[in-house]
Design an enzyme around this catalytic site. Structure first.
Site, PDB file in Angstrom:
ATOM      1  N   GLU A 128      -5.376   5.757  -0.984  1.00  0.00           N
ATOM      2  CA  GLU A 128      -6.592   5.233  -0.392  1.00  0.00           C
ATOM      3  C   GLU A 128      -6.364   3.864   0.240  1.00  0.00           C
ATOM      4  O   GLU A 128      -6.924   3.561   1.296  1.00  0.00           O
ATOM      5  CB  GLU A 128      -7.702   5.151  -1.451  1.00  0.00           C
ATOM      6  CG  GLU A 128      -8.226   6.499  -1.929  1.00  0.00           C
ATOM      7  CD  GLU A 128      -7.272   7.218  -2.884  1.00  0.00           C
ATOM      8  OE1 GLU A 128      -7.450   8.422  -3.096  1.00  0.00           O
ATOM      9  OE2 GLU A 128      -6.344   6.558  -3.410  1.00  0.00           O
ATOM     10  N   PRO A 181       8.813  10.628  -4.636  1.00  0.00           N
ATOM     11  CA  PRO A 181       7.747  10.992  -5.591  1.00  0.00           C
ATOM     12  C   PRO A 181       6.556  10.043  -5.458  1.00  0.00           C
ATOM     13  O   PRO A 181       6.723   8.859  -5.150  1.00  0.00           O
ATOM     14  CB  PRO A 181       8.429  10.843  -6.956  1.00  0.00           C
ATOM     15  CG  PRO A 181       9.895  10.899  -6.664  1.00  0.00           C
ATOM     16  CD  PRO A 181      10.057  10.269  -5.314  1.00  0.00           C
ATOM     17  N   ARG A 182       5.379  10.562  -5.722  1.00  0.00           N
ATOM     18  CA  ARG A 182       4.170   9.747  -5.572  1.00  0.00           C
ATOM     19  C   ARG A 182       4.049   8.703  -6.666  1.00  0.00           C
ATOM     20  O   ARG A 182       3.593   7.579  -6.419  1.00  0.00           O
ATOM     21  CB  ARG A 182       2.928  10.646  -5.568  1.00  0.00           C
ATOM     22  CG  ARG A 182       1.620   9.882  -5.404  1.00  0.00           C
ATOM     23  CD  ARG A 182       0.467  10.804  -5.099  1.00  0.00           C
ATOM     24  NE  ARG A 182      -0.806  10.111  -5.041  1.00  0.00           N
ATOM     25  CZ  ARG A 182      -1.268   9.401  -4.020  1.00  0.00           C
ATOM     26  NH1 ARG A 182      -0.511   9.280  -2.944  1.00  0.00           N
ATOM     27  NH2 ARG A 182      -2.442   8.814  -4.064  1.00  0.00           N
ATOM     28  N   GLY A 224       5.542   1.287  -1.382  1.00  0.00           N
ATOM     29  CA  GLY A 224       5.089   0.731  -0.120  1.00  0.00           C
ATOM     30  C   GLY A 224       5.962   1.027   1.073  1.00  0.00           C
ATOM     31  O   GLY A 224       5.760   0.447   2.136  1.00  0.00           O
ATOM     32  N   GLU A 225       6.945   1.944   0.929  1.00  0.00           N
ATOM     33  CA  GLU A 225       7.861   2.206   2.028  1.00  0.00           C
ATOM     34  C   GLU A 225       7.798   3.635   2.554  1.00  0.00           C
ATOM     35  O   GLU A 225       8.679   4.059   3.294  1.00  0.00           O
ATOM     36  CB  GLU A 225       9.303   1.907   1.591  1.00  0.00           C
ATOM     37  CG  GLU A 225       9.592   0.453   1.358  1.00  0.00           C
ATOM     38  CD  GLU A 225      11.087   0.178   1.290  1.00  0.00           C
ATOM     39  OE1 GLU A 225      11.565  -0.627   2.100  1.00  0.00           O
ATOM     40  OE2 GLU A 225      11.779   0.781   0.439  1.00  0.00           O
ATOM     41  N   ASN A 269      -2.037  12.701   2.522  1.00  0.00           N
ATOM     42  CA  ASN A 269      -2.320  12.323   3.908  1.00  0.00           C
ATOM     43  C   ASN A 269      -1.256  12.856   4.874  1.00  0.00           C
ATOM     44  O   ASN A 269      -0.112  12.420   4.855  1.00  0.00           O
ATOM     45  CB  ASN A 269      -2.398  10.798   4.010  1.00  0.00           C
ATOM     46  CG  ASN A 269      -2.856  10.330   5.372  1.00  0.00           C
ATOM     47  OD1 ASN A 269      -3.154  11.127   6.257  1.00  0.00           O
ATOM     48  ND2 ASN A 269      -2.926   9.034   5.548  1.00  0.00           N
ATOM     49  N   GLU A 297      -0.220  10.313   8.506  1.00  0.00           N
ATOM     50  CA  GLU A 297       0.804   9.272   8.612  1.00  0.00           C
ATOM     51  C   GLU A 297       2.082   9.784   9.271  1.00  0.00           C
ATOM     52  O   GLU A 297       2.548   9.189  10.250  1.00  0.00           O
ATOM     53  CB  GLU A 297       1.107   8.671   7.236  1.00  0.00           C
ATOM     54  CG  GLU A 297       2.068   7.494   7.305  1.00  0.00           C
ATOM     55  CD  GLU A 297       2.160   6.745   5.994  1.00  0.00           C
ATOM     56  OE1 GLU A 297       2.542   5.563   6.023  1.00  0.00           O
ATOM     57  OE2 GLU A 297       1.860   7.328   4.935  1.00  0.00           O
TER      58      GLU A 297
END
Length: 443
Positions: free
Chosen positions: A62, A288-289, A330-331, A355, A358
Site C-alpha cells: 500500500e 519474497p514479499r 524497498g528494491e 500489484n 509496477e
C-alpha cells in the site's frame, strides 16, 4: 445510530487482546516505541505550527501504491506535515526508503508512526496527539474505533483508492451493522472502480459521498534511481554470462518473481528448472514479499539444486548463478527493471495477487497465477492488451517463459503495450486530490 455494534466489536478486541498483542508486537522496529501501538507518543507539530495530514497504509504494498499520492500531498500542501502510519514493520521500512528518495525539503515534513491497536482508548489517544486536519485511509483500512475517534474530534475522513474484493465483501456482510456504523464516519470515499463503489454502498456507505475516480495504482511511474540500479544489475548479469555460450536471442534470460508468498516458491523453482533445460544460463531473480522468509526461501532454492546468491550479502552473480535472491527491502522496482519478464506473486496461491502495474509501467511482460481478484480492475486492461498473461501452474508458467524468451521481439511488444495502457489509465491522482481538497476547504 445504535452504539452496540462498535461496543460489541471493542469487547471482542479486549477479549482477544493477548493474541492481538503477541501478533502485533512482532511487527516492530527497534527505533520505534511500542507505546505507539497504544496511541502514545509526542504531539505532532513544529515551531511553525504546521497542520498534519494523516495517511494510513497497511503495509509495504500500500505504501508503494500510495507513493504518487504521498509526493503530491507534500508538494501541494507545502504548509502541512504528512504523517504516514503502517501496520507492519515492512511498511515502516518502505516509508523509510521513500523518505530517503524525497528531496530534503519534502522529507523533512514526512513522519511515520505505527497505527495504534483499534481499542477505544488507543484510538482516542492517537487522534488527540496527532490532531490531524484530514485522515486518509488507503484502500480498505476501516478501523471502527479510529474512524469514530476522528468523527468525535471533527476530523474529516477520506477512503482513497477504495477497494473491496468480492471475498472481502462477503466477510464484511457478516458484520454489516458494524461496517455501516464505521462507514457513517467516512466523509468521502474514492472508489477505484464501479464494482468497488457498489460493494461499499451495499455495506452502508452513503452513495452521495461516494465517487469513482479510478485506480491510483496506474499512477505508478518508473523511479529514475531504481532504473539506474536495475540497469547496473543487468549489466553485471550480462557480464557474468560465459563468452560464446548460447543464450536467448536478447541476451542472458532473466525473469523476476516479485512479492512471492509461502507455497509459491516451489512452483517457481520447478518452472525455472524447466526453463533452464532450454536456456541453461537463465537467471531467476526471486523476491519474497516477507523478510522473515528470506532465509527459508534461500534454503529451499539451494535444496532444489540451484546455485543461489543473496543480494543482502552482496554476493556476485556468476555464470553458475541460477537464482538471485532479492532479500532486501524497498528494491522491488529496481529488480523488476533488471529482468525481461516479471512474475507477480500472491497469485499461484489463493491470496488475490499483488500489484501488476509496477512491472507493466517498466515495459515488462507480466505473468501471474490464476488468483488476481484483488487487482481485477487494473489487470483487465492489461490482459486486453496482451501485456498480462495468467498461468495455472508451474508447467504453464514454464511454457510462458520459454515462449517469451524464444520470441523476444513479441515479448518486448507486449511489454510496451502494457506500458502504454498504464499511461492511458492515469488520472485518478488528480481526481483524488480534488476530492481531498474539498474536504480540507470545509474542515
Amino acid at each position: 445510530m445504535a452504539r452496540w455494534p462498535r461496543c460489541a466489536y471493542s469487547a471482542a478486541l479486549y477479549a482477544l487482546s493477548p493474541w492481538v498483542i503477541r501478533r502485533v508486537w512482532r511487527e516492530q522496529v527497534p527505533t520505534y516505541s511500542r507505546g505507539q501501538r497504544l496511541g502514545l507518543g509526542p504531539e505532532l507539530g513544529d515551531s511553525a505550527g504546521a497542520a498534519t495530514l494523516w495517511l494510513h497504509c497497511a503495509s509495504v504494498g500500500e505504501v508503494r501504491a500510495a507513493r504518487p499520492l504521498i509526493g503530491a500531498l507534500l508538494e501541494r500542501y507545502a504548509d502541512h506535515r504528512l504523517l504516514i502510519t503502517t501496520m507492519t514493520a515492512t511498511g515502516a521500512e518502505q516509508v523509510r526508503v521513500l523518505t530517503n528518495d524525497l528531496l530534503p525539503a519534502l522529507a523533512s515534513r514526512l513522519d511515520h508512526r505505527f497505527i495504534p491497536l483499534d481499542w477505544p482508548g488507543s484510538a482516542r489517544r492517537f487522534v488527540a496527539r496527532v490532531h490531524p486536519v484530514l485522515a486518509i485511509m488507503f484502500e480498505t483500512e476501516l478501523w471502527p474505533n479510529l474512524l469514530h475517534a476522528c468523527r468525535r474530534r471533527g476530523v474529516p475522513v477520506a477512503v482513497v483508492n477504495g477497494r473491496l474484493s468480492p471475498r472481502a465483501f462477503e466477510r464484511y456482510q457478516r458484520i454489516k451493522p458494524l461496517m455501516r456504523q464505521a462507514l457513517a464516519n467516512v466523509s468521502w470515499l474514492a472508489a477505484k472502480s464501479p464494482a468497488d463503489a457498489e460493494r461499499f454502498i451495499a455495506l452502508g456507505m452513503p452513495a452521495e459521498r461516494t465517487a469513482i475516480v479510478g485506480s491510483l495504482k496506474f499512477e505508478s511511474r518508473p523511479d529514475a534511481a531504481a532504473l539506474e540500479v536495475g540497469k547496473r544489475l543487468r549489466a553485471d548479469v550480462e557480464t557474468s554470462a560465459e563468452t560464446g555460450s548460447e543464450a536467448a536471442p536478447g541476451g542472458r534470460p532473466v525473469w523476476v518473481a516479485g512479492s512471492t508468498r509461502d507455497g509459491e516458491e516451489a512452483a517457481l523453482l520447478e518452472a525455472h528448472a524447466t526453463l533452464r533445460q532450454r536456456y541453461p544460463e537463465a537467471l531467476l531473480v526471486l523476491v519474497p514479499r516477507h523478510p522473515q522468509r528470506f532465509d527459508a526461501v534461500a534454503a529451499e532454492s539451494r535444496k532444489a539444486g540451484f546455485v543461489t546468491v543473496r543480494r543482502s550479502q552482496k554476493e556476485p552473480v556468476t555464470a553458475a548463478t541460477a537464482v538471485y535472491l532479492g532479500d532486501t527491502l524497498g528494491e522491488l522496482g529496481a529488480l523488476y527493471a533488471a529482468g525481461d519478464v516479471a512474475f507477480v506473486g500472491g497469485s499461484l496461491v489463493p491470496l488475490g495477487g499483488q500489484n501488476v502495474v509496477e512491472p507493466a509501467s517498466l515495459g515488462r511482460l507480466v505473468l501471474t497465477g490464476p488468483s488476481l481478484e484483488n487487482f481485477d480492475d487494473v489487470a483487465e486492461p492489461l490482459k486486453a492488451a496482451e501485456a498480462l498473461e495468467q498461468v495455472a501452474d508451474a508447467r504453464a508458467l514454464a511454457e510462458a517463459l520459454i515462449h517469451a524468451f524464444d520470441n523476444p521481439i513479441e515479448a518486448r511488444r507486449r511489454g510496451s503495450a502494457g506500458q502504454a495502457v498504464v499511461a492511458e489509465q492515469r488520472g485518478a491522482l488528480e481526481r483524488t486530490l480534488a476530492g481531498l481538497g474539498r474536504l480540507l476547504t470545509f474542515s
